[in-house]
Design a protein around this motif. Structure first.
Motif, PDB file in Angstrom:
ATOM      1  N   GLU A  57       0.973  -1.279  -0.025  1.00  0.00           N
ATOM      2  CA  GLU A  57      -0.143  -0.130  -0.067  1.00  0.00           C
ATOM      3  C   GLU A  57       0.669   1.337  -0.115  1.00  0.00           C
ATOM      4  O   GLU A  57       0.374   2.261  -0.443  1.00  0.00           O
ATOM      5  N   ASP A  58       2.034   0.966   0.471  1.00  0.00           N
ATOM      6  CA  ASP A  58       3.091   2.343   0.378  1.00  0.00           C
ATOM      7  C   ASP A  58       3.705   2.505  -0.888  1.00  0.00           C
ATOM      8  O   ASP A  58       4.422   3.486  -1.125  1.00  0.00           O
ATOM      9  N   CYS A  59       3.269   1.420  -1.912  1.00  0.00           N
ATOM     10  CA  CYS A  59       3.884   1.720  -3.320  1.00  0.00           C
ATOM     11  C   CYS A  59       2.911   2.259  -4.123  1.00  0.00           C
ATOM     12  O   CYS A  59       1.828   1.993  -4.472  1.00  0.00           O
ATOM     13  N   ALA A  60       3.351   3.557  -4.706  1.00  0.00           N
ATOM     14  CA  ALA A  60       2.526   4.369  -5.494  1.00  0.00           C
ATOM     15  C   ALA A  60       2.098   3.581  -6.855  1.00  0.00           C
ATOM     16  O   ALA A  60       1.071   3.671  -7.071  1.00  0.00           O
ATOM     17  N   ILE A  61       2.944   3.084  -7.405  1.00  0.00           N
ATOM     18  CA  ILE A  61       2.739   2.457  -8.739  1.00  0.00           C
ATOM     19  C   ILE A  61       1.651   1.149  -8.508  1.00  0.00           C
ATOM     20  O   ILE A  61       0.802   0.976  -9.383  1.00  0.00           O
ATOM     21  N   ALA A  62       1.857   0.681  -7.606  1.00  0.00           N
ATOM     22  CA  ALA A  62       1.098  -0.631  -7.118  1.00  0.00           C
ATOM     23  C   ALA A  62      -0.558  -0.175  -6.614  1.00  0.00           C
ATOM     24  O   ALA A  62      -1.459  -0.686  -7.014  1.00  0.00           O
ATOM     25  N   GLU A  63      -0.471   1.024  -5.840  1.00  0.00           N
ATOM     26  CA  GLU A  63      -1.609   1.721  -5.722  1.00  0.00           C
ATOM     27  C   GLU A  63      -2.521   2.235  -6.865  1.00  0.00           C
ATOM     28  O   GLU A  63      -3.580   2.100  -6.952  1.00  0.00           O
ATOM     29  N   SER A  64      -1.618   2.487  -8.073  1.00  0.00           N
ATOM     30  CA  SER A  64      -2.266   3.222  -9.298  1.00  0.00           C
ATOM     31  C   SER A  64      -2.865   1.912 -10.043  1.00  0.00           C
ATOM     32  O   SER A  64      -3.741   2.234 -10.966  1.00  0.00           O
ATOM     33  N   LEU A  65      -2.453   0.833  -9.929  1.00  0.00           N
ATOM     34  CA  LEU A  65      -2.918  -0.483 -10.461  1.00  0.00           C
ATOM     35  C   LEU A  65      -3.735  -1.647  -9.969  1.00  0.00           C
ATOM     36  O   LEU A  65      -4.223  -2.444 -10.475  1.00  0.00           O
ATOM     37  N   LYS A  66      -4.000  -1.182  -8.614  1.00  0.00           N
ATOM     38  CA  LYS A  66      -4.948  -2.135  -7.841  1.00  0.00           C
ATOM     39  C   LYS A  66      -6.287  -1.983  -8.161  1.00  0.00           C
ATOM     40  O   LYS A  66      -6.689  -0.942  -8.866  1.00  0.00           O
ATOM     41  N   ASP A  67      -7.105  -2.981  -8.120  1.00  0.00           N
ATOM     42  CA  ASP A  67      -8.490  -3.157  -8.279  1.00  0.00           C
ATOM     43  C   ASP A  67      -8.676  -3.247  -9.693  1.00  0.00           C
ATOM     44  O   ASP A  67      -9.746  -2.582 -10.189  1.00  0.00           O
ATOM     45  N   GLY A  68      -7.908  -3.426 -10.628  1.00  0.00           N
ATOM     46  CA  GLY A  68      -8.365  -3.338 -12.025  1.00  0.00           C
ATOM     47  C   GLY A  68      -8.060  -2.268 -12.770  1.00  0.00           C
ATOM     48  O   GLY A  68      -8.365  -1.902 -13.837  1.00  0.00           O
ATOM     49  N   ALA A  69      -7.475  -1.238 -12.082  1.00  0.00           N
ATOM     50  CA  ALA A  69      -7.056   0.302 -12.639  1.00  0.00           C
ATOM     51  C   ALA A  69      -6.179   0.173 -13.528  1.00  0.00           C
ATOM     52  O   ALA A  69      -5.173  -0.936 -13.576  1.00  0.00           O
ATOM     53  N   THR A  70      -6.173   0.973 -14.486  1.00  0.00           N
ATOM     54  CA  THR A  70      -4.830   1.037 -15.623  1.00  0.00           C
ATOM     55  C   THR A  70      -4.264   2.528 -15.717  1.00  0.00           C
ATOM     56  O   THR A  70      -4.850   3.524 -15.181  1.00  0.00           O
ATOM     57  N   ILE A  71      -3.078   2.508 -16.226  1.00  0.00           N
ATOM     58  CA  ILE A  71      -2.505   3.738 -16.431  1.00  0.00           C
ATOM     59  C   ILE A  71      -2.315   3.755 -18.008  1.00  0.00           C
ATOM     60  O   ILE A  71      -2.019   2.738 -18.681  1.00  0.00           O
ATOM     61  N   ASP A  72      -1.933   4.928 -18.352  1.00  0.00           N
ATOM     62  CA  ASP A  72      -1.900   5.035 -19.771  1.00  0.00           C
ATOM     63  C   ASP A  72      -0.354   5.114 -20.286  1.00  0.00           C
ATOM     64  O   ASP A  72       0.475   5.650 -19.391  1.00  0.00           O
ATOM     65  N   SER A  73      -0.069   4.564 -21.519  1.00  0.00           N
ATOM     66  CA  SER A  73       1.328   4.405 -21.926  1.00  0.00           C
ATOM     67  C   SER A  73       1.968   5.809 -22.258  1.00  0.00           C
ATOM     68  O   SER A  73       0.974   6.806 -22.254  1.00  0.00           O
ATOM     69  N   GLY A  74       3.145   6.230 -22.312  1.00  0.00           N
ATOM     70  CA  GLY A  74       3.806   7.254 -22.562  1.00  0.00           C
ATOM     71  C   GLY A  74       3.029   8.170 -23.827  1.00  0.00           C
ATOM     72  O   GLY A  74       2.724   9.530 -23.829  1.00  0.00           O
ATOM     73  N   GLU A  75       2.878   7.425 -24.969  1.00  0.00           N
ATOM     74  CA  GLU A  75       2.196   8.195 -26.157  1.00  0.00           C
ATOM     75  C   GLU A  75       0.560   7.710 -26.200  1.00  0.00           C
ATOM     76  O   GLU A  75       0.098   7.884 -27.302  1.00  0.00           O
ATOM     77  N   ASN A  76      -0.002   7.259 -25.281  1.00  0.00           N
ATOM     78  CA  ASN A  76      -1.312   7.103 -25.069  1.00  0.00           C
ATOM     79  C   ASN A  76      -2.072   6.130 -26.132  1.00  0.00           C
ATOM     80  O   ASN A  76      -3.220   6.234 -26.637  1.00  0.00           O
ATOM     81  N   LEU A  77      -1.063   5.184 -26.407  1.00  0.00           N
ATOM     82  CA  LEU A  77      -1.679   3.970 -27.537  1.00  0.00           C
ATOM     83  C   LEU A  77      -1.809   2.819 -26.941  1.00  0.00           C
ATOM     84  O   LEU A  77      -2.642   1.974 -27.410  1.00  0.00           O
ATOM     85  N   TYR A  78      -1.394   2.623 -25.682  1.00  0.00           N
ATOM     86  CA  TYR A  78      -1.725   1.400 -24.945  1.00  0.00           C
ATOM     87  C   TYR A  78      -2.039   1.870 -23.264  1.00  0.00           C
ATOM     88  O   TYR A  78      -2.021   3.036 -23.053  1.00  0.00           O
TER      89      TYR A  78
END
Length: 138
Positions: A66-87
């Motif tokens: 829970e202290d890891c920012a990237i893990a919190e960004s991706l938990k519960d099926g959440a997604t993050i955009d790639s650098g060029e927003n293609l993925y």
């Protein structure tokens, strides 16, 4: 005798036909080249996310802290955009393992990439792709 200057309709139609044939051959090849170069966006984003998760594992001894920012960004099926927003990057996180998936965004050139499709990367460094080329996409 009068000298005529200009093009006849037949000459003009021959030029149009030649341009049409060249375009019919070159455009699909151009799109394949664009798709191939855009795959670097998925690879770079997956590698960046994996490195950030590895830093979390080094610090907290688990990937899904829970202290890891990237893990919190991706938990519960959440997604993050790639650098060029293609993925979009999604993850299956556990304490000692992870699997990252890069899925093409609908409406982009990558959405019609049948040769590679989705990219995957695991904590063990195993790479994969969902299309016809599979691992060769990497």
């Amino acid at each position: 005798m009068k000298i005529q200057k200009g093009f006849t309709l037949i000459e003009l139609m021959i030029v149009v036909a030649i341009i049409g044939v060249i375009t019919a051959i070159a455009y699909p090849s151009y799109l394949d080249s664009v798709r191939k170069s855009n795959r670097a966006d998925a690879k770079a984003s997956l590698n960046d996310t994996a490195q950030r998760l590895q830093r979390c594992f080094t610090t907290y001894n688990i990937y899904n802290s829970e202290d890891c920012a990237i893990a919190e960004s991706l938990k519960d099926g959440a997604t993050i955009d790639s650098g060029e927003n293609l993925y979009v990057i999604s993850a299956a996180l556990a304490a000692t393992t992870f699997t990252l998936t890069a899925t093409p965004v609908d409406g982009t050139t990558q959405a019609s990439d049948s040769q590679c499709g989705n990219f995957t990367l695991t904590n063990a460094g195993v790479r994969g792709a969902g299309g016809a080329l599979g691992v060769d996409c990497w």
